[in-house]
Design an enzyme around this catalytic site. Structure first.
Site: not given
Ligand code: UD1
Ligand code: UDP
Length: 382
Positions: A98, A120, A134, A210, A212, A243
């Site tokens: 999602d 999923e 999501e 983490h 939003r 995160h």
């Molecule tokens: C995204 C997903 C959320 C999921 C989450 C898993 C959307 C809208 N949201 O949210 O559903 O639960 O990922 O973790 O798709 N960043 C880094 N390096 C990384 C990853 C993230 O620097 O490797 C930082 C960046 O500044 C980026 C910010 O995190 O802009 C947010 O990342 P983003 O993918 O937009 O949102 P998440 O909160 O990670």
């Molecule tokens: N996870 C990881 N390292 C971390 C935090 C989470 O490997 O520091 C793994 C976790 O075990 C799970 C997945 O990432 O498999 C979940 O990701 P996240 O919580 O970012 O996203 P969500 O499941 O809420 O979309």
């Protein structure tokens, strides 16, 4: 007969963890040509997963920006994928879950009239803004998809309630497939603090946060509650892999950085995460994936959200919805830390989300859909 071209598209950490075992399964099927495309909506957090599972995507859109918005992610994915589909025209595109990558991946495929499979599928809260964005991402993908790989029977019923009646398979969640390869006895962590923790003498609480929809006041309240729990329970050690989102990092550091029994650490790779979870006392999280993994490992979970699309483990008694209210979070954590009977009641392993055979069922479901197998896979009995 020509091989079926199946393209997996994913971009964030959880999608990668849950798609990695499926990519391996597809690669092992002689009837299928597996093509992997990453959007890199997450850069570092995606690359760590690709390394661990030794995945080498054929396409990498490299779209991530610091503090990216939903519109930039979606539009960069759409444009990038249009180019990819002009180079390779798959018979089927598989997206997962999602995220914005999921939605844009399904939409880009639909624009080219390419069949879409949703892995999923069917998770719902029925609340448009929770989780945000999501719930709408997965609902819209449900409309775009031709094949729906539902982890549980309840997920299938959700789709049927929306009038979707074709291409439904109940497979289990692929994360349980992944979990079977990562948790090992005597695991050595790369992070020193995790090797030196007293897992028997202390109550190790694994924390992640983490989402939003929790940005702002809910996240402030969650972090304050965690600080209070750490202060009032010296027997607890809170391990919080933070995160990389700048919003989350700032909030976590402001509330928790200075505390002796709170360890704010960098995101863990998935093997470290699963093995830490297996050794923890309690999990407090707003993560979707952790809600599925912890019950399989017999770890109680307090969910730091108002709603969950994963009611199965709540019904099984190993997960409680704590919400985002300071008092309620503290009350539930106190109960589990102070009362062994309350803890024991929640600490039993259940597997409502899968039996480790989801990827096999998904590959079989694809072959059945395209007429390469005469029977559909046996459903996962959730
Ligand atoms: C995204 C997903 C959320 C999921 C989450 C898993 C959307 C809208 N949201 O949210 O559903 O639960 O990922 O973790 O798709 N960043 C880094 N390096 C990384 C990853 C993230 O620097 O490797 C930082 C960046 O500044 C980026 C910010 O995190 O802009 C947010 O990342 P983003 O993918 O937009 O949102 P998440 O909160 O990670
Ligand atoms: N996870 C990881 N390292 C971390 C935090 C989470 O490997 O520091 C793994 C976790 O075990 C799970 C997945 O990432 O498999 C979940 O990701 P996240 O919580 O970012 O996203 P969500 O499941 O809420 O979309």
């Amino acid at each position: 007969m020509n091989k079926l071209k199946v393209m997996t598209i994913f971009g964030t950490r959880p999608e990668a963890i849950k798609m990695a075992p499926l990519v391996k399964e597809l690669e092992g099927r002689e009837e299928i040509e597996s093509i992997c495309c990453v959007t890199a909506q997450h850069r570092q957090m995606l690359d760590t997963v690709l390394d661990i599972f030794r995945l080498k995507p054929q396409f990498d859109l490299d779209i991530m920006e610091q503090s990216q918005t939903l519109s930039t992610i979606t539009s960069k994915c759409l444009l990038g994928l249009e180019g990819v589909f002009h180079e390779v025209r798959p018979d089927l595109v598989l997206v997962h879950g999602d995220t914005s990558t999921t939605f844009a991946g399904a939409l880009a495929a639909f624009y080219q009239q390419i069949a879409v499979g949703h892995v999923e599928a069917g998770l719902r809260t029925w609340d448009k803004y929770s989780p945000f964005p999501e719930e709408m991402n997965r609902s819209m993908v449900g409309r775009l998809a031709d094949l729906h790989f539902c982890p549980t029977k309840a997920n299938r019923r959700n789709l049927e309630a929306e009038g979707i009646s074709k291409g439904l398979f109940v497979t289990g969640n692929t994360v349980i497939d992944a979990l079977q390869t990562t948790v090992v006895k005597n695991f050595t962590f790369a992070e020193d603090v995790l090797n030196s923790l007293d897992y028997e003498g202390k109550k190790v609480i694994l924390v992640t946060c983490h989402r939003r929809e929790n940005y702002g006041q809910p996240m402030e309240d969650i972090m304050s509650a965690l600080a209070h729990i750490a202060k009032t329970h010296p027997e607890a050690e809170l391990i919080y892999p933070v995160h990389l989102s700048p919003v989350v990092r700032e909030c976590a550091q402001r509330h928790l950085d200075h505390m002796e029994n709170v360890h704010l650490i960098a995101p863990l790779d998935v093997e470290e995460m699963h093995n830490l979870m297996a050794r923890s006392y309690l999990v407090m999280t707003d993560s979707g994936g952790l809600q599925e993994e912890a019950p399989a490992l017999g770890k109680p979970v307090l969910v730091l959200r108002k709603e969950t699309e994963r009611p199965e483990a709540v019904e099984a008694g190993t997960v409680k919805l704590a919400g985002v209210d300071y008092d309620r979070i503290v009350e539930l954590a106190d109960e589990l830390l102070n009362h062994p009977a309350a803890y024991q009641e929640m600490a039993h392993a259940v597997n409502p989300y899968g039996d480790g055979k989801a990827c096999r069922r998904i590959a079989d479901g694809i072959l059945y859909h395209f007429g390469r197998k005469s029977q559909p896979p046996e459903p996962f009995r959730s």
